[in-house]
Motif scaffolding. Structure first.
Motif, PDB file in Angstrom:
ATOM      1  N   GLY A 162       0.801  -1.227   0.000  1.00  0.00           N
ATOM      2  CA  GLY A 162       0.000   0.000   0.000  1.00  0.00           C
ATOM      3  C   GLY A 162       0.830   1.271   0.000  1.00  0.00           C
ATOM      4  N   HIS A 163       2.178   1.110  -0.014  1.00  0.00           N
ATOM      5  CA  HIS A 163       3.057   2.283   0.023  1.00  0.00           C
ATOM      6  C   HIS A 163       2.775   3.238  -1.147  1.00  0.00           C
ATOM      7  N   SER A 164       2.704   2.684  -2.382  1.00  0.00           N
ATOM      8  CA  SER A 164       2.495   3.540  -3.564  1.00  0.00           C
ATOM      9  C   SER A 164       1.202   4.342  -3.441  1.00  0.00           C
ATOM     10  N   LEU A 175       3.688   5.346  -9.249  1.00  0.00           N
ATOM     11  CA  LEU A 175       4.691   4.454  -9.850  1.00  0.00           C
ATOM     12  C   LEU A 175       6.111   4.767  -9.395  1.00  0.00           C
ATOM     13  N   HIS A 176       6.256   5.612  -8.353  1.00  0.00           N
ATOM     14  CA  HIS A 176       7.608   6.111  -8.060  1.00  0.00           C
ATOM     15  C   HIS A 176       8.606   4.982  -7.777  1.00  0.00           C
ATOM     16  N   ASP A 177       8.148   3.882  -7.178  1.00  0.00           N
ATOM     17  CA  ASP A 177       9.066   2.791  -6.848  1.00  0.00           C
ATOM     18  C   ASP A 177       8.929   1.598  -7.786  1.00  0.00           C
ATOM     19  N   ILE A 178       8.295   1.820  -8.953  1.00  0.00           N
ATOM     20  CA  ILE A 178       8.017   0.698  -9.852  1.00  0.00           C
ATOM     21  C   ILE A 178       9.301  -0.040 -10.249  1.00  0.00           C
ATOM     22  N   ALA A 214       6.405  13.156   0.739  1.00  0.00           N
ATOM     23  CA  ALA A 214       5.342  12.165   0.954  1.00  0.00           C
ATOM     24  C   ALA A 214       5.932  10.773   1.179  1.00  0.00           C
ATOM     25  N   ASN A 215       6.973  10.459   0.419  1.00  0.00           N
ATOM     26  CA  ASN A 215       7.637   9.162   0.490  1.00  0.00           C
ATOM     27  C   ASN A 215       8.289   8.974   1.861  1.00  0.00           C
ATOM     28  N   ALA A 216       8.995  10.023   2.314  1.00  0.00           N
ATOM     29  CA  ALA A 216       9.667   9.946   3.617  1.00  0.00           C
ATOM     30  C   ALA A 216       8.619   9.801   4.727  1.00  0.00           C
TER      31      ALA A 216
HETATM   32 FE   LIG Z   1       8.963   4.916  -2.025  1.00  0.00          FE
END
Ligand SMILES: [Fe+2]
Ligand SMILES: [Fe+2]
Length: 343
Positions: free
Chosen positions: A156-158, A188-191, A270-272
């Protein structure tokens, strides 16, 4: 004479009655005498040009009135014939006027049909574009879910990063059209992590240097995956830059300040935030207050200070409520329902 040729005719003896008749019956063609009681031929012609310019008018005149008949033609009459009628001349004039009327009607119908056709095609096209956008988002969701399968720890991170990103972006604010790009980029940042071996992603402890090098390649891998897809081109730039630091010490390119795309600077925060609020393979989730403090401390080094300022201006509770509401299974349409991305 005309009835003998199959025309259906009505005779009217004064201008006013003629007006009444035309209002009720809309005749296909009018033979109009110049001299009429009450309203004369020219007046009636002027009225008719305003009332319904499509009905052709043939002026009926005597040889003495030729100049008036010509004047009538300049004012919009279709033709004139002389009294007393020459049979052939009458048929010829009426036939031509009738044909003219048919052409005008056909042309008008063509225009109406054309307009309807254009409207129909436009509706079809809009519909097709909507479907296309929907299938884009379905594709993104499928990609996002594939990543979740690979990396169950951060399930659920994305989706959460997307929700946080959009929330911050709306307060910045960014243009509406950019929000869609941003939502896709965030989703898709970590795709690129799909290409990272599972034992590194799920390692229950800190990574050594070679492992860090490997995990860092997810930015370029993600970029290379997305940049070939036209509707994800702009999102690809954001994906490539989501681990850049504001002070230039990030990766992969060491960009600094505004060299980093705005979207990437927002996703970075947002990611952090989500990383700190989630359990990782080797540490428990941090409390919200701690996460906020960490982000505050990173302003100007890891993060864009302006974005941090925007983030801190949003009450803590907003993030907590949002996190609770983003249960799985999650769909991009949930963001739409939350009013976070444009429909
Ligand atoms: Fe990430
Ligand atoms: Fe990442």
């Amino acid at each position: 004479m005309l009835e003998s040729r199959g025309y259906c005719c009505t005779t009217i003896s004064n201008g006013r009655d003629a007006q009444e008749f035309i209002r009720k019956q809309a005749p296909d063609l009018i033979l109009l005498d110049l001299i009429l009681p009450e309203i004369d031929g020219i007046q009636l012609l002027d009225w008719l040009r305003g009332y319904n310019p499509e009905i052709p008018v043939i002026m009926v005149t005597t040889i003495h009135d030729i100049s008036t008949a010509l004047q009538a033609i300049r004012r919009g009459a279709y033709d004139y014939i002389l009294k007393p009628f020459e049979k052939d001349e009458l048929f010829h004039a009426v036939g031509r006027a009738w044909q003219h009327r048919q052409l005008v009607t056909e042309n008008k119908n063509y225009q109406i049909n054309l307009q309807q056709e254009v409207e129909r095609k436009t509706a079809e096209l809009t519909n097709a574009l909507d479907l296309l956008t929907q299938s884009y988002d379905d594709t993104l969701e499928a990609l996002g879910s594939a990543l979740d399968l690979q990396d169950m720890e951060t399930f659920g991170h994305s989706q959460r990063v997307t929700a946080y990103t959009i929330s911050i972006a709306k307060s910045v604010p960014v243009p509406l059209s950019y929000l869609t790009v941003l939502a896709r980029g965030a989703f898709l940042h970590d795709i690129g992590k799909m290409a990272i071996p599972g034992q590194i992603l799920r390692k229950p402890g800190p990574l050594d240097d070679p492992e860090k090098q490997i995990i860092r390649t997810h930015c370029e891998i993600g970029y290379n995956m997305l940049t070939r897809i036209p509707f994800l081109r702009d999102a690809a730039d954001i994906v490539l830059a989501h681990h850049e630091f504001f002070d230039g010490t990030g990766y992969p390119r060491g960009l600094c300040g505004e060299q980093i795309p705005l979207g990437a600077r927002i996703i970075s925060v947002a990611n952090a935030l989500d990383a700190m609020l989630s359990d990782s393979p080797y540490r428990k989730a941090l409390p919200m207050s701690h996460a906020r403090e960490e982000i505050r401390r990173g302003a100007g080094t890891q993060f864009d200070p302006k974005i941090v300022e925007v983030f801190l201006s949003i009450p803590e509770n907003h993030w907590i409520v949002m996190r609770e509401n983003l249960g799985s299974p999650f769909r991009l349409t949930h963001l739409k329902n939350m009013g976070l991305v444009p429909h």
